[in-house]
Write a protein that holds these residues in place. Structure first.
Motif, PDB file in Angstrom:
ATOM      1  N   LEU A 233       3.593  -5.856  -8.769  1.00 10.23           N
ATOM      2  CA  LEU A 233       3.493  -6.037  -7.321  1.00 10.23           C
ATOM      3  C   LEU A 233       4.801  -5.672  -6.621  1.00 10.23           C
ATOM      4  O   LEU A 233       4.797  -5.057  -5.545  1.00 10.23           O
ATOM      5  N   ALA A 234       5.930  -6.043  -7.229  1.00  6.22           N
ATOM      6  CA  ALA A 234       7.222  -5.691  -6.641  1.00  6.22           C
ATOM      7  C   ALA A 234       7.406  -4.185  -6.609  1.00  6.22           C
ATOM      8  O   ALA A 234       7.860  -3.615  -5.599  1.00  6.22           O
ATOM      9  N   ASP A 235       7.067  -3.517  -7.689  1.00  3.67           N
ATOM     10  CA  ASP A 235       7.174  -2.066  -7.760  1.00  3.67           C
ATOM     11  C   ASP A 235       6.319  -1.415  -6.680  1.00  3.67           C
ATOM     12  O   ASP A 235       6.749  -0.499  -5.971  1.00  3.67           O
ATOM     13  N   ALA A 236       5.095  -1.893  -6.526  1.00  4.01           N
ATOM     14  CA  ALA A 236       4.182  -1.310  -5.547  1.00  4.01           C
ATOM     15  C   ALA A 236       4.697  -1.489  -4.118  1.00  4.01           C
ATOM     16  O   ALA A 236       4.596  -0.573  -3.291  1.00  4.01           O
ATOM     17  N   LEU A 237       5.261  -2.661  -3.831  1.00  3.73           N
ATOM     18  CA  LEU A 237       5.783  -2.888  -2.487  1.00  3.73           C
ATOM     19  C   LEU A 237       6.998  -2.007  -2.219  1.00  3.73           C
ATOM     20  O   LEU A 237       7.160  -1.461  -1.119  1.00  3.73           O
ATOM     21  N   PHE A 238       7.853  -1.856  -3.222  1.00  6.87           N
ATOM     22  CA  PHE A 238       8.999  -0.958  -3.094  1.00  6.87           C
ATOM     23  C   PHE A 238       8.526   0.465  -2.810  1.00  6.87           C
ATOM     24  O   PHE A 238       9.067   1.152  -1.937  1.00  6.87           O
ATOM     25  N   GLN A 239       7.526   0.902  -3.536  1.00 10.11           N
ATOM     26  CA  GLN A 239       7.026   2.269  -3.359  1.00 10.11           C
ATOM     27  C   GLN A 239       6.427   2.470  -1.968  1.00 10.11           C
ATOM     28  O   GLN A 239       6.557   3.552  -1.386  1.00 10.11           O
ATOM     29  N   ARG A 240       5.784   1.458  -1.438  1.00 12.85           N
ATOM     30  CA  ARG A 240       5.213   1.604  -0.089  1.00 12.85           C
ATOM     31  C   ARG A 240       6.306   1.876   0.942  1.00 12.85           C
ATOM     32  O   ARG A 240       6.124   2.668   1.865  1.00 12.85           O
ATOM     33  N   ILE A 241       7.451   1.235   0.770  1.00 15.02           N
ATOM     34  CA  ILE A 241       8.539   1.419   1.739  1.00 15.02           C
ATOM     35  C   ILE A 241       9.294   2.721   1.507  1.00 15.02           C
ATOM     36  O   ILE A 241       9.536   3.492   2.441  1.00 15.02           O
ATOM     37  N   TYR A 242       9.660   2.980   0.264  1.00 22.39           N
ATOM     38  CA  TYR A 242      10.586   4.073  -0.018  1.00 22.39           C
ATOM     39  C   TYR A 242       9.919   5.361  -0.509  1.00 22.39           C
ATOM     40  O   TYR A 242      10.580   6.397  -0.578  1.00 22.39           O
ATOM     41  N   ARG A 243       8.635   5.298  -0.840  1.00 25.59           N
ATOM     42  CA  ARG A 243       7.919   6.519  -1.202  1.00 25.59           C
ATOM     43  C   ARG A 243       6.522   6.449  -0.582  1.00 25.59           C
ATOM     44  O   ARG A 243       5.511   6.408  -1.276  1.00 25.59           O
ATOM     45  N   PRO A 244       6.478   6.456   0.757  1.00 24.17           N
ATOM     46  CA  PRO A 244       5.179   6.298   1.432  1.00 24.17           C
ATOM     47  C   PRO A 244       4.291   7.519   1.265  1.00 24.17           C
ATOM     48  O   PRO A 244       4.760   8.607   0.942  1.00 24.17           O
TER      49      PRO A 244
END
Length: 238
Positions: A220-231
Motif C-alpha cells: 500500500l505504501a509503494d502504491a501511494l508513493f507511485q500515485r504521487i511520483y509516477r502518476p
C-alpha cells in the motif's frame, strides 16, 4: 488464485550497525584478547515481532536519509534491471544511530529484507516527508482495471499491486493513516480495519489474499508513493 506475500524469498543482505559499521573481515582478522574468549561474532538476543518490525522501519529510515537519491531511484526504477542496480547500491555498510535492534554491546547487526518489503518501507519514509502532497490527494473513481508500468518492477504478485493501486486511488487518506501507525500496534490493526471495505472492492474477483500485515502495508505504501511520483499520463498536470 492464491496470492502470497512472497516473504519466503530473501533479498540482498544489508550489513548495518547502530554504533559503528565495519567490514566483517576487520573483526575476523583481529586477534582475540585473552586466552578463553571466543570470536567476536555471536548470535544476538531474539527480538520480538514488534521489535523486528520497528527496527526494520528505523533501518529503512536510516537508509533513505543517508542514500536518498539511490532509494528514490529504486522506487522509481523503469525496469527490473535498473531497480536491481539501484538496490545493489543501496545495500552495504551504513551507520545508523539509536536503532531499535542494537545497544551498547552491539557493534554490528546483519539484517535482510525481501525487495518488496524494502520498497514499501522506503516509500513510507518518502511519504511522511511529503505529508502535504499526500493530504492534497483526492479520492478517484473506482476503475474496472488497474494497469501500471511499475507493477513489473516490484517483485510482488501483480494482483497485490493492482489492489494497492486501486486503494491508493480510491482511499489515499486511509493508506496514509495506516502508515502513521507503529508496526504491529493496535492502532495499525484498527487502520487496517478501516481499509477493509477497500480491500474487498479492490481485490480482483476470485482472488484470495494471503499476506501478513508487513507485506500488505509495504504494498500500500509503494502504491501511494507511485500515485504521487509516477502518476498516470492522464493525471499529469501542466
Amino acid at each position: 488464485m492464491s496470492v502470497a506475500g512472497n516473504l519466503a524469498r530473501v533479498g540482498r543482505t544489508l550489513a548495518c550497525t547502530a554504533i559503528l559499521c565495519l567490514p566483517a573481515a576487520a573483526w575476523a582478522d583481529e586477534p582475540v584478547t585473552g586466552t578463553r574468549l571466543g570470536g567476536h561474532t555471536q548470535p544476538g538476543p531474539a527480538l520480538t515481532a514488534r521489535d523486528q518490525a520497528v527496527g526494520a522501519k528505523q533501518m529503512a529510515t536510516c537508509l533513505y536519509n543517508r542514500k536518498m537519491p539511490v532509494a528514490r531511484a529504486l522506487l522509481l526504477a523503469p525496469t527490473m534491471a535498473y531497480g536491481n542496480s539501484a538496490n545493489a547500491k543501496l545495500m552495504g555498510d551504513v551507520q545508523c544511530f539509536n536503532a531499535q535492534f542494537a545497544n551498547d554491546m552491539v557493534e554490528e547487526r546483519r539484517v535482510t529484507f525481501p525487495t518488496e518489503i524494502m520498497r514499501g518501507m522506503l516509500a513510507e519514509v518518502a511519504l511522511v516527508r511529503s505529508a502535504a502532497e499526500v493530504a492534497a490527494l483526492q479520492p478517484l473513481a473506482l476503475q474496472k482495471i488497474y494497469q501500471r508500468d511499475w507493477f513489473a518492477v516490484t517483485g510482488r504478485n501483480i494482483t497485490v499491486d493492482e489492489m494497492g493501486a486501486c486503494i491508493a486511488d480510491t482511499n489515499p487518506a486511509g493508506i496514509f493513516a495506516l502508515l502513521k501507525t507503529e508496526p504491529t500496534s493496535p492502532q495499525e490493526g484498527a487502520a487496517f480495519g478501516q481499509l477493509g471495505d477497500n480491500l474487498g472492492k479492490c481485490l480482483r474477483a476470485g482472488t484470495k489474499l494471503q499476506a501478513n500485515r508487513q507485506s500488505l502495508r509495504a504494498a500500500l505504501a509503494d502504491a501511494l508513493f507511485q500515485r504521487i511520483y509516477r502518476p498516470q499520463p492522464d493525471r499529469v498536470t501542466h
